[in-house]
Design a protein around this motif. Structure first.
Motif, PDB file in Angstrom:
ATOM      1  N   ALA A 244      -4.614 -36.608  35.712  1.00 64.12           N
ATOM      2  CA  ALA A 244      -4.658 -37.247  37.032  1.00 64.12           C
ATOM      3  C   ALA A 244      -4.986 -36.176  38.057  1.00 64.12           C
TER       4      ALA A 244
ATOM      5  N   ARG B  72      -4.785 -35.784  26.473  1.00 66.29           N
ATOM      6  CA  ARG B  72      -4.405 -35.704  27.891  1.00 66.29           C
ATOM      7  C   ARG B  72      -5.459 -36.361  28.776  1.00 66.29           C
TER       8      ARG B  72
ATOM      9  N   GLU C 278     -11.284 -15.137  25.577  1.00 66.47           N
ATOM     10  CA  GLU C 278     -10.643 -16.314  24.993  1.00 66.47           C
ATOM     11  C   GLU C 278     -10.478 -16.104  23.494  1.00 66.47           C
ATOM     12  N   ARG C 279      -9.298 -16.454  22.988  1.00 67.46           N
ATOM     13  CA  ARG C 279      -9.062 -16.226  21.560  1.00 67.46           C
ATOM     14  C   ARG C 279      -9.754 -17.265  20.677  1.00 67.46           C
ATOM     15  N   GLN C 280     -10.016 -18.468  21.212  1.00 68.51           N
ATOM     16  CA  GLN C 280     -10.709 -19.484  20.412  1.00 68.51           C
ATOM     17  C   GLN C 280     -12.186 -19.114  20.241  1.00 68.51           C
TER      18      GLN C 280
ATOM     19  N   SER D 209      -2.047 -19.855  29.297  1.00 62.72           N
ATOM     20  CA  SER D 209      -1.099 -20.947  29.019  1.00 62.72           C
ATOM     21  C   SER D 209       0.328 -20.642  29.481  1.00 62.72           C
TER      22      SER D 209
ATOM     23  N   PRO E  69      -8.883 -24.719  31.223  1.00 67.13           N
ATOM     24  CA  PRO E  69      -9.480 -25.246  32.449  1.00 67.13           C
ATOM     25  C   PRO E  69      -9.202 -24.379  33.674  1.00 67.13           C
ATOM     26  N   SER E  70      -8.016 -23.753  33.741  1.00 66.31           N
ATOM     27  CA  SER E  70      -7.703 -22.924  34.924  1.00 66.31           C
ATOM     28  C   SER E  70      -8.497 -21.618  34.915  1.00 66.31           C
TER      29      SER E  70
ATOM     30  N   ALA F 144       2.260 -35.068  37.199  1.00 68.43           N
ATOM     31  CA  ALA F 144       0.820 -34.873  36.979  1.00 68.43           C
ATOM     32  C   ALA F 144       0.207 -33.819  37.899  1.00 68.43           C
TER      33      ALA F 144
ATOM     34  N   GLY G 163       0.013 -30.146  36.940  1.00 65.92           N
ATOM     35  CA  GLY G 163      -0.252 -28.838  36.335  1.00 65.92           C
ATOM     36  C   GLY G 163      -1.632 -28.294  36.654  1.00 65.92           C
ATOM     37  N   PHE G 164      -2.662 -29.058  36.276  1.00 66.59           N
ATOM     38  CA  PHE G 164      -4.022 -28.566  36.520  1.00 66.59           C
ATOM     39  C   PHE G 164      -4.369 -28.631  38.008  1.00 66.59           C
ATOM     40  N   ASN G 165      -3.813 -29.602  38.710  1.00 69.85           N
ATOM     41  CA  ASN G 165      -4.050 -29.635  40.162  1.00 69.85           C
ATOM     42  C   ASN G 165      -3.589 -28.315  40.792  1.00 69.85           C
TER      43      ASN G 165
ATOM     44  N   ASP H  85      -1.250 -22.436  34.210  1.00 68.67           N
ATOM     45  CA  ASP H  85       0.076 -22.664  33.630  1.00 68.67           C
ATOM     46  C   ASP H  85       0.839 -21.361  33.393  1.00 68.67           C
TER      47      ASP H  85
HETATM   48  C1  LIG Z   1       0.669 -34.477  28.081  1.00 65.52           C
HETATM   49  C2  LIG Z   1       0.190 -33.724  29.277  1.00 65.52           C
HETATM   50  C3  LIG Z   1      -0.312 -34.426  30.367  1.00 65.52           C
HETATM   51  C4  LIG Z   1      -0.757 -33.735  31.499  1.00 65.52           C
HETATM   52  N1  LIG Z   1      -1.211 -34.436  32.565  1.00 65.52           N
HETATM   53  C5  LIG Z   1      -1.624 -33.790  33.679  1.00 65.52           C
HETATM   54  C6  LIG Z   1      -2.105 -34.508  34.809  1.00 65.52           C
HETATM   55  O1  LIG Z   1      -2.140 -35.724  34.811  1.00 65.52           O
HETATM   56  N2  LIG Z   1      -2.520 -33.788  35.904  1.00 65.52           N
HETATM   57  C7  LIG Z   1      -2.494 -32.427  35.928  1.00 65.52           C
HETATM   58  O2  LIG Z   1      -2.886 -31.837  36.932  1.00 65.52           O
HETATM   59  N3  LIG Z   1      -2.046 -31.726  34.858  1.00 65.52           N
HETATM   60  C8  LIG Z   1      -1.615 -32.372  33.751  1.00 65.52           C
HETATM   61  N4  LIG Z   1      -1.171 -31.661  32.662  1.00 65.52           N
HETATM   62  C9  LIG Z   1      -1.158 -30.186  32.747  1.00 65.52           C
HETATM   63  C10 LIG Z   1      -2.511 -29.551  32.389  1.00 65.52           C
HETATM   64  O3  LIG Z   1      -2.959 -30.021  31.130  1.00 65.52           O
HETATM   65  C11 LIG Z   1      -2.312 -28.045  32.376  1.00 65.52           C
HETATM   66  O4  LIG Z   1      -1.793 -27.653  33.615  1.00 65.52           O
HETATM   67  C12 LIG Z   1      -3.629 -27.298  32.150  1.00 65.52           C
HETATM   68  O5  LIG Z   1      -4.174 -27.583  30.894  1.00 65.52           O
HETATM   69  C13 LIG Z   1      -3.374 -25.803  32.223  1.00 65.52           C
HETATM   70  O6  LIG Z   1      -4.575 -25.117  32.049  1.00 65.52           O
HETATM   71  P1  LIG Z   1      -4.559 -23.544  31.753  1.00 65.52           P
HETATM   72  O7  LIG Z   1      -5.999 -23.165  31.691  1.00 65.52           O
HETATM   73  O8  LIG Z   1      -3.671 -22.853  32.698  1.00 65.52           O
HETATM   74  O9  LIG Z   1      -3.848 -23.408  30.338  1.00 65.52           O
HETATM   75  P2  LIG Z   1      -4.252 -23.978  28.917  1.00 65.52           P
HETATM   76  O10 LIG Z   1      -4.910 -25.302  29.020  1.00 65.52           O
HETATM   77  O11 LIG Z   1      -3.012 -23.887  28.089  1.00 65.52           O
HETATM   78  O12 LIG Z   1      -5.346 -22.954  28.375  1.00 65.52           O
HETATM   79  C14 LIG Z   1      -5.007 -21.627  28.038  1.00 65.52           C
HETATM   80  C15 LIG Z   1      -6.182 -20.977  27.301  1.00 65.52           C
HETATM   81  O13 LIG Z   1      -5.848 -19.632  27.023  1.00 65.52           O
HETATM   82  C16 LIG Z   1      -6.157 -19.338  25.670  1.00 65.52           C
HETATM   83  N5  LIG Z   1      -5.246 -18.280  25.233  1.00 65.52           N
HETATM   84  C17 LIG Z   1      -3.912 -18.381  25.016  1.00 65.52           C
HETATM   85  N6  LIG Z   1      -3.419 -17.172  24.680  1.00 65.52           N
HETATM   86  C18 LIG Z   1      -4.454 -16.308  24.676  1.00 65.52           C
HETATM   87  C19 LIG Z   1      -4.566 -14.925  24.416  1.00 65.52           C
HETATM   88  N7  LIG Z   1      -3.505 -14.176  24.107  1.00 65.52           N
HETATM   89  N8  LIG Z   1      -5.787 -14.340  24.495  1.00 65.52           N
HETATM   90  C20 LIG Z   1      -6.886 -15.084  24.846  1.00 65.52           C
HETATM   91  N9  LIG Z   1      -6.823 -16.403  25.102  1.00 65.52           N
HETATM   92  C21 LIG Z   1      -5.622 -17.005  25.033  1.00 65.52           C
HETATM   93  C22 LIG Z   1      -5.960 -20.665  24.933  1.00 65.52           C
HETATM   94  O14 LIG Z   1      -6.685 -20.704  23.728  1.00 65.52           O
HETATM   95  C23 LIG Z   1      -6.499 -21.652  25.971  1.00 65.52           C
HETATM   96  O15 LIG Z   1      -7.899 -21.840  25.860  1.00 65.52           O
HETATM   97  C24 LIG Z   1      -0.710 -32.320  31.527  1.00 65.52           C
HETATM   98  C25 LIG Z   1      -0.206 -31.628  30.423  1.00 65.52           C
HETATM   99  C26 LIG Z   1       0.237 -32.319  29.309  1.00 65.52           C
HETATM  100  C27 LIG Z   1       0.771 -31.543  28.148  1.00 65.52           C
END
Ligand SMILES: Cc1cc2nc3c(=O)[nH]c(=O)nc-3n(C[C@H](O)[C@H](O)[C@H](O)COP(=O)(O)OP(=O)(O)OC[C@H]3O[C@@H](n4cnc5c(N)ncnc54)[C@H](O)[C@@H]3O)c2cc1C
Length: 391
Positions: free
Chosen positions: A50, A47, A32-34, A163, A12-13, A296, A298-300, A286
């Motif tokens: 919020a 998840r 993206e690796r997926q 991540s 999402p970020s 809550a 992380g994504f905010n 992240d």
């Molecule tokens: C139980 C739980 C509840 C939560 N509740 C909240 C909430 O209420 N409010 C809030 O704001 N946040 C919340 N969060 C946090 C939020 O989910 C994260 O902050 C958010 O998902 C981070 O997004 P991101 O894109 O940084 O990382 P991720 O969601 O981890 O995505 C990373 C992406 O990078 C890809 N990737 C990884 N390594 C590689 C690589 N080497 N090469 C290419 N691609 C790669 C992965 O496949 C993935 O698609 C919660 C988290 C958890 C675990």
């Protein structure tokens, strides 16, 4: 392949950041690796996110909000914090934040789907899926990424949003402070008999932490934090036994409960990168700040960081300046650290104190909750922090 900006990670970020950079004349790649199907139709991951008022505004500006059905957006009116077996709660009222609600709850899978849709509708963003990175390096001229399939990508700026366990952060030699709480968090959706009144619960019980995040209808996201072995047992329980176990853990305060989704477990590990930037390189989402979910945010923070960084980059590009200039990256680092560090540290302290069941900690937990509830300016400050309201 050459781009202005290469973002690693289509979570999402990363997708929100790509979208925030779109439309200003820059060419953007997201690696993206997926596989693409996993992004187009993300699987439910338990998840419920919020979102603050600031995040809702940013998601509207990025064209994500309109892609989510309004029936899938659940208002979060109030929050209650319980301690131990007591029925006393610290109440955070939406009126403390001077809003109709504290925030909103949306499933992470729907946020990801909306972000994917918005990115696919942006002709200046190239999404490269199934992309396995074998190496990354930067020099004063650019960032150079090699993929395991032999392809290589050059960009003026590389951004890792891969991540909290970011391999790219590590490959770039950026250290991070990591804390493993030794606990695991299980999340799932459940129906329950007693209405939630759109109020979130954070219940720091002895020996367990529970949370309830209200979804539309008589449903909530249930969050249980325990030692990893105990979570494994809960995950493996047949559904009927699981329902009874959760009712008991919630001391029957929600009446009969029924599992209506898959169960998901997340180890509680927080991460704060020691630096957010390097030569022609930045961390986002992240990968920069991996929060404890209890507040809550992380994504905010991911959305806020995407806004901060993209604003700097677009301003530089509009002036014909370098989009990865050291001064620009330093400004992003400073602003994002300032926005995230206090809450990261406060969340850590709360999680440590309220995860501690020793007699002195119990006393402090009891006293701080009572005191917090009786000080209106404190509650208003908490509400403002949780809502990030801008009016
Ligand atoms: C139980 C739980 C509840 C939560 N509740 C909240 C909430 O209420 N409010 C809030 O704001 N946040 C919340 N969060 C946090 C939020 O989910 C994260 O902050 C958010 O998902 C981070 O997004 P991101 O894109 O940084 O990382 P991720 O969601 O981890 O995505 C990373 C992406 O990078 C890809 N990737 C990884 N390594 C590689 C690589 N080497 N090469 C290419 N691609 C790669 C992965 O496949 C993935 O698609 C919660 C988290 C958890 C675990």
């Amino acid at each position: 392949m050459q781009f202005d900006v290469a973002i690693i990670g289509a979570g999402p970020s990363g997708l929100s950041l790509a979208r925030a950079l779109s439309g200003c004349g820059l060419s953007i790649a997201v690696l993206e690796r997926q596989q693409e199907a996993a992004l187009e139709n993300p699987a439910f991951d338990g998840r419920e996110i919020a979102l603050t008022h600031l995040s809702a505004r940013l998601m509207r500006e990025l064209g994500l909000w309109e892609r989510i059905d309004s029936s899938d957006i659940s208002p979060l009116r109030d929050a209650r914090v319980f301690n131990g077996a007591s029925l006393f709660a610290m109440n955070i009222d939406h009126r403390d934040g001077e809003q109709d609600e504290l925030g909103y709850l949306i499933s992470n899978a729907l946020i990801r789907k909306a972000a994917y849709g918005a990115v696919k509708a942006s002709p200046d963003i190239t999404l490269l899926t199934g992309a396995e990175i074998s190496s990354i390096r930067t020099d004063p001229q650019g960032a150079f990424i090699s993929l395991k399939n032999g392809e290589s990508i050059e960009a003026r700026l590389a951004i890792a949003a891969d991540s909290r366990y970011s391999e790219t952060r590590r490959a770039m030699g950026i250290s991070a402070s990591t804390h493993d709480f030794g606990k695991t968090m299980m999340v799932c959706a459940m129906e329950h008999e007693v209405p939630h009144q759109h109020t979130a619960w954070e219940w720091f019980d002895y020996g367990q932490t529970l949370a309830l995040l209200p979804m539309n209808g008589m449903r909530s996201s249930v969050v249980v934090t325990l030692r990893p072995g105990e979570i494994q047992q809960l995950m493996a329980m047949p559904e009927e036994a699981f329902n009874r176990a959760i009712e008991t853990r919630f001391k029957h305060r929600l009446g009969a409960m029924r599992l209506i989704s898959t169960r998901h477990a997340y180890p509680l590990v927080t991460v704060y990168a020691d630096r957010f930037v390097g030569e022609r390189f930045a961390l986002a989402g992240d990968a920069a700040v991996g929060m404890h979910p209890v507040t809550a945010h992380g994504f905010n923070f991911g959305l806020r960081g995407a806004h901060t960084l993209s604003t700097e980059i677009k301003a530089a590009h509009a002036k014909g300046a370098d989009i990865a200039a050291p001064a620009l990256l330093a400004r992003y680092e400073q602003k994002h650290r300032f926005a995230t560090r206090p809450l990261f540290l406060a969340t850590h302290a709360i999680a440590k104190l309220y995860g501690n069941d020793t007699p002195p900690a119990r006393l402090l937990r009891f006293a701080s909750l009572r005191l917090g509830n009786s000080i209106s300016p404190f509650k208003r400050a908490v509400a403002h922090m949780l809502t990030e309201a801008t009016r």
